[in-house]
Write an enzyme that holds these catalytic residues in place. Sequence first.
Site, PDB file in Angstrom:
ATOM      1  N   PHE A  40       0.719 -46.322   7.276  1.00 12.65           N
ATOM      2  CA  PHE A  40      -0.108 -46.781   8.392  1.00 12.65           C
ATOM      3  C   PHE A  40       0.712 -46.703   9.662  1.00 12.65           C
ATOM      4  O   PHE A  40       1.746 -47.339   9.803  1.00 12.65           O
ATOM      5  CB  PHE A  40      -0.598 -48.204   8.153  1.00 12.65           C
ATOM      6  CG  PHE A  40      -1.645 -48.605   9.149  1.00 12.65           C
ATOM      7  CD1 PHE A  40      -2.953 -48.145   9.009  1.00 12.65           C
ATOM      8  CD2 PHE A  40      -1.325 -49.399  10.234  1.00 12.65           C
ATOM      9  CE1 PHE A  40      -3.919 -48.487   9.944  1.00 12.65           C
ATOM     10  CE2 PHE A  40      -2.296 -49.749  11.171  1.00 12.65           C
ATOM     11  CZ  PHE A  40      -3.593 -49.283  11.027  1.00 12.65           C
ATOM     12  N   GLU A  71      -9.345 -35.669  18.053  1.00  9.70           N
ATOM     13  CA  GLU A  71      -9.248 -36.889  17.241  1.00  9.70           C
ATOM     14  C   GLU A  71      -7.804 -37.357  17.179  1.00  9.70           C
ATOM     15  O   GLU A  71      -6.881 -36.547  17.307  1.00  9.70           O
ATOM     16  CB  GLU A  71      -9.714 -36.578  15.806  1.00  9.70           C
ATOM     17  CG  GLU A  71     -11.082 -37.121  15.452  1.00  9.70           C
ATOM     18  CD  GLU A  71     -11.128 -38.632  15.184  1.00  9.70           C
ATOM     19  OE1 GLU A  71     -10.201 -39.376  15.591  1.00  9.70           O
ATOM     20  OE2 GLU A  71     -12.098 -39.054  14.566  1.00  9.70           O
ATOM     21  N   ASP A  72      -7.632 -38.637  16.954  1.00  4.83           N
ATOM     22  CA  ASP A  72      -6.271 -39.149  16.787  1.00  4.83           C
ATOM     23  C   ASP A  72      -5.729 -38.826  15.397  1.00  4.83           C
ATOM     24  O   ASP A  72      -4.632 -38.312  15.251  1.00  4.83           O
ATOM     25  CB  ASP A  72      -6.208 -40.663  17.066  1.00  4.83           C
ATOM     26  CG  ASP A  72      -7.240 -41.479  16.281  1.00  4.83           C
ATOM     27  OD1 ASP A  72      -8.070 -40.897  15.542  1.00  4.83           O
ATOM     28  OD2 ASP A  72      -7.220 -42.715  16.415  1.00  4.83           O
ATOM     29  N   ARG A  85      -1.364 -49.833  20.912  1.00  6.86           N
ATOM     30  CA  ARG A  85      -1.854 -48.532  21.396  1.00  6.86           C
ATOM     31  C   ARG A  85      -0.963 -47.956  22.498  1.00  6.86           C
ATOM     32  O   ARG A  85      -0.898 -46.748  22.684  1.00  6.86           O
ATOM     33  CB  ARG A  85      -3.281 -48.670  21.963  1.00  6.86           C
ATOM     34  CG  ARG A  85      -4.358 -48.941  20.930  1.00  6.86           C
ATOM     35  CD  ARG A  85      -5.726 -48.736  21.570  1.00  6.86           C
ATOM     36  NE  ARG A  85      -6.822 -49.359  20.834  1.00  6.86           N
ATOM     37  CZ  ARG A  85      -7.492 -48.793  19.831  1.00  6.86           C
ATOM     38  NH1 ARG A  85      -7.175 -47.591  19.428  1.00  6.86           N
ATOM     39  NH2 ARG A  85      -8.487 -49.430  19.243  1.00  6.86           N
ATOM     40  N   ASP A 145      -7.944 -39.077   8.421  1.00  4.70           N
ATOM     41  CA  ASP A 145      -7.447 -39.912   7.331  1.00  4.70           C
ATOM     42  C   ASP A 145      -8.347 -39.716   6.102  1.00  4.70           C
ATOM     43  O   ASP A 145      -8.280 -38.669   5.467  1.00  4.70           O
ATOM     44  CB  ASP A 145      -7.397 -41.359   7.843  1.00  4.70           C
ATOM     45  CG  ASP A 145      -6.715 -42.324   6.906  1.00  4.70           C
ATOM     46  OD1 ASP A 145      -5.650 -41.982   6.368  1.00  4.70           O
ATOM     47  OD2 ASP A 145      -7.229 -43.441   6.713  1.00  4.70           O
TER      48      ASP A 145
HETATM   49  P1  5GP Z   1     -10.978 -41.803   8.646  1.00  5.09           P
HETATM   50  O1  5GP Z   1     -10.498 -42.661   7.503  1.00  5.09           O
HETATM   51  O2  5GP Z   1     -12.439 -41.979   8.848  1.00  5.09           O
HETATM   52  O3  5GP Z   1     -10.534 -40.379   8.493  1.00  5.09           O
HETATM   53  O4  5GP Z   1     -10.244 -42.362   9.928  1.00  5.09           O
HETATM   54  C1  5GP Z   1     -10.943 -43.206  10.762  1.00  5.09           C
HETATM   55  C2  5GP Z   1     -10.102 -43.830  11.796  1.00  5.09           C
HETATM   56  O5  5GP Z   1      -9.236 -44.730  11.154  1.00  5.09           O
HETATM   57  C3  5GP Z   1      -9.185 -42.961  12.609  1.00  5.09           C
HETATM   58  O6  5GP Z   1      -9.836 -42.291  13.663  1.00  5.09           O
HETATM   59  C4  5GP Z   1      -8.227 -44.022  13.129  1.00  5.09           C
HETATM   60  O7  5GP Z   1      -8.807 -44.670  14.241  1.00  5.09           O
HETATM   61  C5  5GP Z   1      -8.143 -44.963  11.940  1.00  5.09           C
HETATM   62  N1  5GP Z   1      -6.925 -44.725  11.163  1.00  5.09           N
HETATM   63  C6  5GP Z   1      -6.761 -43.977  10.060  1.00  5.09           C
HETATM   64  N2  5GP Z   1      -5.478 -43.979   9.650  1.00  5.09           N
HETATM   65  C7  5GP Z   1      -4.820 -44.745  10.538  1.00  5.09           C
HETATM   66  C8  5GP Z   1      -3.444 -45.126  10.691  1.00  5.09           C
HETATM   67  O8  5GP Z   1      -2.516 -44.771   9.939  1.00  5.09           O
HETATM   68  N3  5GP Z   1      -3.158 -45.930  11.742  1.00  5.09           N
HETATM   69  C9  5GP Z   1      -4.117 -46.369  12.620  1.00  5.09           C
HETATM   70  N4  5GP Z   1      -3.705 -47.151  13.610  1.00  5.09           N
HETATM   71  N5  5GP Z   1      -5.400 -46.020  12.519  1.00  5.09           N
HETATM   72  C10 5GP Z   1      -5.742 -45.218  11.495  1.00  5.09           C
HETATM   73 MG    MG Z   2     -10.248 -42.441  15.679  1.00  3.44          MG
END
Ligand code: 5GP
Ligand code: MG
Length: 180
Positions: free
Chosen positions: A152, A97-98, A165, A101
């Site tokens: 962010f 995963e990237d 990206r 969050d």
């Molecule tokens: P979750 O909130 O479900 O854990 O994260 C879902 C998705 O939100 C991540 O896989 C990512 O694609 C996006 N995301 C969450 N935090 C960030 C951030 O700080 N920057 C960016 N560009 N995307 C984010």
């Molecule tokens: Mg993602």
Amino acid sequence: MERDIEKILLTQEQIQNRIRELGEILTAEYADKNPVIVGVLKGVVVFYADMVRQIQVPCQMDFMWLSSYGGVNSTGKMVVRQDVTADIAGRHVLILEDIYDTGNSLTYTVAHLKAKNPASLKICTLLDKPERRKPGVTLKADYVGFTIPNAFVVGYGLDYNEQYRNLPFIGILKPEVYEK
Ligand code: 5GP
Ligand code: MG
């Protein structure tokens, strides 16, 4: 592009060094397991390409594409746009995963893949933002590249409105970029 960045949080060199360290750990962990390495699109693509080349064991690559995230805030609603193509029943699965969050997407991904009865399921996330976790999300990432503060970030695969990206580093976006 770079003028929209307030601060570089992680340089290319820091990212590559950490990926090499994780690579050693994952190479040992997955020796003789022929894992299926599942990338969660699209944010993971850059990390995925670098990470798999440091996991030096026979493996299979696969991808899942989830949709939910619009702009800066996660909506919490998930759709599988593209499922894995491998039959992962009885296989050792490593999710890449990237960023971890709020936890919405990882929780969803894990439940979705667990239902396919893999032999094991582990998570490796490049970034972890624990301050953002939604109450009730108890999932632990098995491997974390970097724990970062609540900001962010973009670059190295991560987007804002599908932009940034391809930045080679991870940076904090100037708030005025998404506030306007
Ligand atoms: P979750 O909130 O479900 O854990 O994260 C879902 C998705 O939100 C991540 O896989 C990512 O694609 C996006 N995301 C969450 N935090 C960030 C951030 O700080 N920057 C960016 N560009 N995307 C984010
Ligand atoms: Mg993602």
